[in-house]
Design an enzyme around this catalytic site. Structure first.
Site, PDB file in Angstrom:
ATOM      1  N   ASP A 304       0.852  -1.175   0.000  1.00 43.86           N
ATOM      2  CA  ASP A 304       0.000   0.000   0.000  1.00 43.86           C
ATOM      3  C   ASP A 304       0.896   1.236   0.000  1.00 43.86           C
ATOM      4  O   ASP A 304       2.085   1.138   0.300  1.00 43.86           O
ATOM      5  CB  ASP A 304      -0.897  -0.009   1.240  1.00 43.86           C
ATOM      6  CG  ASP A 304      -2.034   1.008   1.142  1.00 43.86           C
ATOM      7  OD1 ASP A 304      -2.146   1.665   0.087  1.00 43.86           O
ATOM      8  OD2 ASP A 304      -2.786   1.134   2.113  1.00 43.86           O
ATOM      9  N   ASP A 553      -1.975  -2.902   6.613  1.00 44.43           N
ATOM     10  CA  ASP A 553      -2.154  -2.503   8.004  1.00 44.43           C
ATOM     11  C   ASP A 553      -3.593  -2.157   8.325  1.00 44.43           C
ATOM     12  O   ASP A 553      -3.924  -1.880   9.473  1.00 44.43           O
ATOM     13  CB  ASP A 553      -1.259  -1.312   8.347  1.00 44.43           C
ATOM     14  CG  ASP A 553      -1.553  -0.098   7.468  1.00 44.43           C
ATOM     15  OD1 ASP A 553      -2.415  -0.209   6.570  1.00 44.43           O
ATOM     16  OD2 ASP A 553      -0.921   0.949   7.688  1.00 44.43           O
ATOM     17  N   ASP A 557      -7.333  -4.573   4.064  1.00 45.31           N
ATOM     18  CA  ASP A 557      -6.286  -5.458   3.536  1.00 45.31           C
ATOM     19  C   ASP A 557      -6.495  -6.924   3.933  1.00 45.31           C
ATOM     20  O   ASP A 557      -5.785  -7.802   3.447  1.00 45.31           O
ATOM     21  CB  ASP A 557      -4.913  -5.020   4.058  1.00 45.31           C
ATOM     22  CG  ASP A 557      -4.539  -3.625   3.602  1.00 45.31           C
ATOM     23  OD1 ASP A 557      -4.798  -3.308   2.426  1.00 45.31           O
ATOM     24  OD2 ASP A 557      -3.999  -2.855   4.408  1.00 45.31           O
TER      25      ASP A 557
END
Length: 812
Positions: A304, A553, A557
């Site tokens: 990300d 995180d 996800d």
């Protein structure tokens, strides 16, 4: 239901007496199973093994025929098991301590005060506070407040469900946005959490890593073969050739001991445990040790933008009119009161709220009573907002709040995205129908009336460029998967040194009939990605033959983390992500990734090198045992002699070699690589031993002399092979390993002759034969290596891969 629950601040929670009463009644949210092995399980798994029982049976046979000296392999087996137990206990101690640091905590109301406790200390009827990113630790019911919940871990559906007062919450689901107080209705074994946590912390336990799968299949094959081979050898010698029972048992046991790869499996377990300990010392928590190997084989890394490329902390860079002019003085009143009313339940909203507080409108007081509803952020619709009594305002991604009107402001917005800013649009919902839809919980509305452009920025991490350069050098392709604007992420990714960062695509603009698989494989940066799309992308990459690692995180996800071959979470992120991931970066430092990859390569490469030492012995003993049965000669070595040779050419060097740093790229299949290295040395040994057996008949050597020459021949081949696999000597430890093992063997040959049934009082002819062995070993081994290399390329690889290894039954 709880009294005084009209507002979030009115909840009291349990008092200490009520908590004690529930603890006494065992109404505690205790997990049904520990995340790591117990001490008893560690002792049993290392002691009560199939091969240990085989060794015990063989020792019993030797005891019955009074061949006590040949039982010298028993202390080695005991030491092997003890090393395995001690190393696993050490790993357990360190990992359990680190697990405490990563144990999920939750906010709870007790006696009218907000506290933070571990989830396993919650009791029935506790009032917990749930905010974005929190995993619901037990079944509950909403007391007050409102949240959006994703129940994907339970149902597989990633839709966000609104939970208001009296709504039931299932344990294992996680909060996407909003804030509420909830009362626990089922805890511990009565809730879903125990099973869900086990699934999250032991992802893909039915799928073994390549190393363990290969070793399990090989050990299973060896375990099956030693029984008939042992019986045939004993029957031939004792029944057909009338060899005394003691000698028949000694020869049979020497062959069987040589065929058992007991140390190879132990070595892999201990090496992985030590690797987990080393990573723990670098603030990396390992939930699944086998993912260390998997990460070393990764060729696609999905990351990300926030938390990996950039810092977690976000800040507002500026507020602009829709014309592009900056708002430098007091903020627009509507913008200010909207930000003051919003819940700071994610990083973006925290930054906006802090900015609004710093630029507060002078002489204006925020009235909470004017708020009718807070519209929590949705990762699916990419906006949040507030409904006041007079107006409704939203703030979110331009594509999602402006929709078809985006074209009117595209040039102004692109001016900022090309500078790497994250752009949000603040505006008013003017349609009465849309206001009513939002009030009812619906999110699909028409375009809003834009008021301001809001610019946000995350600073690029100092270590980002160095980290991504490392992966580029190692041949690992990086895919940036983000919920932000694709062009903005692309610019940030390029600044961070990510290769092909200009190849970006906005997934929110894709047509229904597009080739999504081709888009995923050909592009590097992906913007406006939804949680279910992340998961789909991981599966596409895996289908294309890639080994995929996923870092994350956030709650969005989780689906992709569960499906990735290796999953890595930041401890600073959501609790749910940390529980699902196989690796957790406790200091949330992405620059640790190269160290983790290097550790994985150390494990795989060194296990290949050390494993080949074991297979030299196994292949040699297997071939000589079959030839002994086929041609009717007695196995030439005694169990004590086999123990001596294997100690210094396999056991000791393999353990130390497995710990030496090794950053080489991993290539090929684990078992095929081992066999390619081991077979030439094993065949060299077989040829020398067969030559010695024939020389015995020609020169009239005694069985004792033959056994001693075979020991010397095996030692020469073993030390020669050890010296060759240690090349290049770029590490002082390699030199120490070879010289130390050579010295240890010579020491035992000189001072422990009786214990290992060896001697050095050789006749002249024996010294001549030994000299010949010294001369021919290296050329013979190199010749066989060249021949076998040609066979591997043209014949053996296809046979081993397609006909044998892939069809071996797997051990559950």
């Amino acid at each position: 239901m709880i009294k005084n629950k009209q507002s979030l601040g009115g909840v009291q929670g349990l008092n200490q007496e009520e908590v004690k009463e529930r603890i006494k009644n065992c109404q505690v949210n205790t997990a049904v199973q520990a995340p790591t092995k117990t001490i008893g399980e560690i002792v049993r798994s290392n002691s009560l093994t199939y091969f240990n029982f085989v060794f015990l049976f063989l020792a019993t046979l030797l005891f019955l025929v009074h061949a006590y000296k040949d039982m010298s392999f028993l202390p080695l087996i005991f030491i092997n098991s003890l090393i395995g137990i001690l190393q696993e206990l050490r790993a357990k101690q360190i990992l359990d301590k680190l697990s405490v640091l990563n144990t999920p905590k939750i906010k709870v109301m007790r006696e009218g005060r907000e506290q933070e406790i571990w989830t396993h200390r919650l009791v029935l009827d506790d009032i917990i506070i749930l905010e974005a990113g929190a995993q619901i630790p037990a079944d509950a019911v909403v007391v007050s407040g409102e949240i959006l919940v994703n129940e994907a871990l339970l149902t597989g559906e990633s839709d966000e469900i609104k939970k208001a007062e009296d709504s039931e919450l299932m344990s294992g689901s996680f909060v996407v946005s909003g804030k509420c107080y909830a009362k626990l209705t089922r805890v511990g074994a009565e809730s879903y959490i125990s099973q869900l946590t086990l699934k999250a912390k032991a992802i893909k336990t039915t799928e073994q890593s390549e190393i363990l799968k290969s070793l399990n299949n090989f050990v299973r094959l060896a375990g099956i073969l030693i029984i008939p081979i042992g019986l045939l050898m004993f029957g031939q010698q004792y029944l057909i050739h009338a060899t005394p029972i003691k000698m028949s048992i000694q020869a049979m046991i020497a062959a069987i001991v040589g065929m058992i790869p007991e140390g190879l499996f132990l070595l892999s377990s201990v090496t992985l445990a030590l690797s987990a300990v080393r990573l723990a010392q670098k603030k990396v928590l390992v939930h699944d040790m086998h993912c260390i190997e998997t990460l070393a084989r990764v060729d696609v890394l999905c990351v990300d933008k926030t938390g990996t490329i950039t810092n977690d902390k976000m800040s507002v860079s500026g507020i602009y009119e829709m014309t592009g002019s900056e708002v430098k003085n007091d903020l627009d009143l509507d913008f200010w009161r909207t930000m003051m009313a919003e819940e700071a339940d994610n990083d973006t909203m925290k930054a906006l709220k802090n900015f609004a507080e710093e630029r507060s409108v002078k002489g204006t007081k925020f009235e909470k009573n004017s708020v009718q509803q807070i519209i929590g952020f949705s990762s699916k619709h990419k906006y949040s907002g507030v409904q006041f009594k007079d107006k409704t305002f939203l703030i979110g991604a331009p594509e999602f709040v402006l929709k078809d009107d985006l074209k009117k402001y595209e040039k102004t917005i692109q001016k900022f995205t090309k500078q790497g800013y994250r752009v949000l649009i603040f505006g008013e919902v003017v349609s009465k129908k849309d206001v009513e839809l939002l009030a009812s919980g619906e999110r699909d509305i028409s375009p809003i009336k834009p008021i301001n452009i809001v610019l946000l920025m995350n600073e690029i991490r100092e270590s980002a460029k160095r980290t991504f350069n490392y992966f580029a050098e190692q041949g690992v392709e990086v895919k940036v998967i983000s919920g932000d604007n694709a062009e903005t992420v692309s610019i940030v990714a390029e600044k961070a040194g990510i290769k092909n960062a200009k190849k970006f695509v906005d997934l929110s603009n894709l047509s229904e009939g597009c080739d999504f698989e081709k888009i995923v494989l050909e592009n590097t940066v992906f913007g406006r990605v939804k949680p279910e799309e992340k998961r789909k992308m991981v599966k596409i990459l895996q289908k294309a033959g890639h080994t995929v690692a996923m870092t994350g995180d956030g709650v969005n996800d989780i689906l992709a983390l569960k499906d990735a071959d290796c999953s890595v979470a930041m401890a600073s992120g959501s609790q749910a992500a940390s529980q699902v991931a196989q690796l957790v970066l406790l200091d949330s430092d992405f620059s640790r990734m190269p160290q983790i990859v290097d550790e994985g390569r150390r494990v795989v490469n060194n296990l290949e090198r050390s494993g080949s030492l074991f297979l030299v012995k196994n292949v040699f003993s297997f071939i000589v045992a079959l030839l002994s049965i086929g041609f009717g000669f007695m196995y030439p070595l005694l169990p004590t002699q086999v123990s001596l040779v294997t100690m210094f050419t396999i056991g000791v060097p393999s353990f130390f070699l497995a710990q030496i740093p090794n950053k080489d790229l991993i290539r090929g299949n684990f078992m095929i690589n081992i066999l390619k290295k081991a077979i030439p040395a094993a065949l060299t040994n077989v040829i020398i031993v067969l030559a010695l057996i024939n020389l015995r008949l020609w020169l009239g050597l005694t069985r004792e002399q033959l056994g001693m020459l075979c020991v010397l021949g095996w030692e020469v081949v073993g030390i020669t092979y050890l010296a060759r696999i240690c090349m290049p000597y770029d590490n002082i430890w390699k030199k120490l390993i070879v010289s130390g093992c050579t010295f240890g063997m010579l020491f035992c040959m000189i001072f422990l002759q009786s214990l290992f049934s060896v001697h050095i009082n050789l006749s002249m002819i024996e010294w001549v034969i030994f000299g010949a062995i010294l001369i021919i070993t290296v050329p013979l081994m190199m010749t066989i290596e060249n021949m076998s290399r040609w066979l591997y390329r043209n014949v053996m690889i296809k046979i081993l891969k397609n006909k044998i290894i892939d069809k071996l039954p797997e051990i559950e």
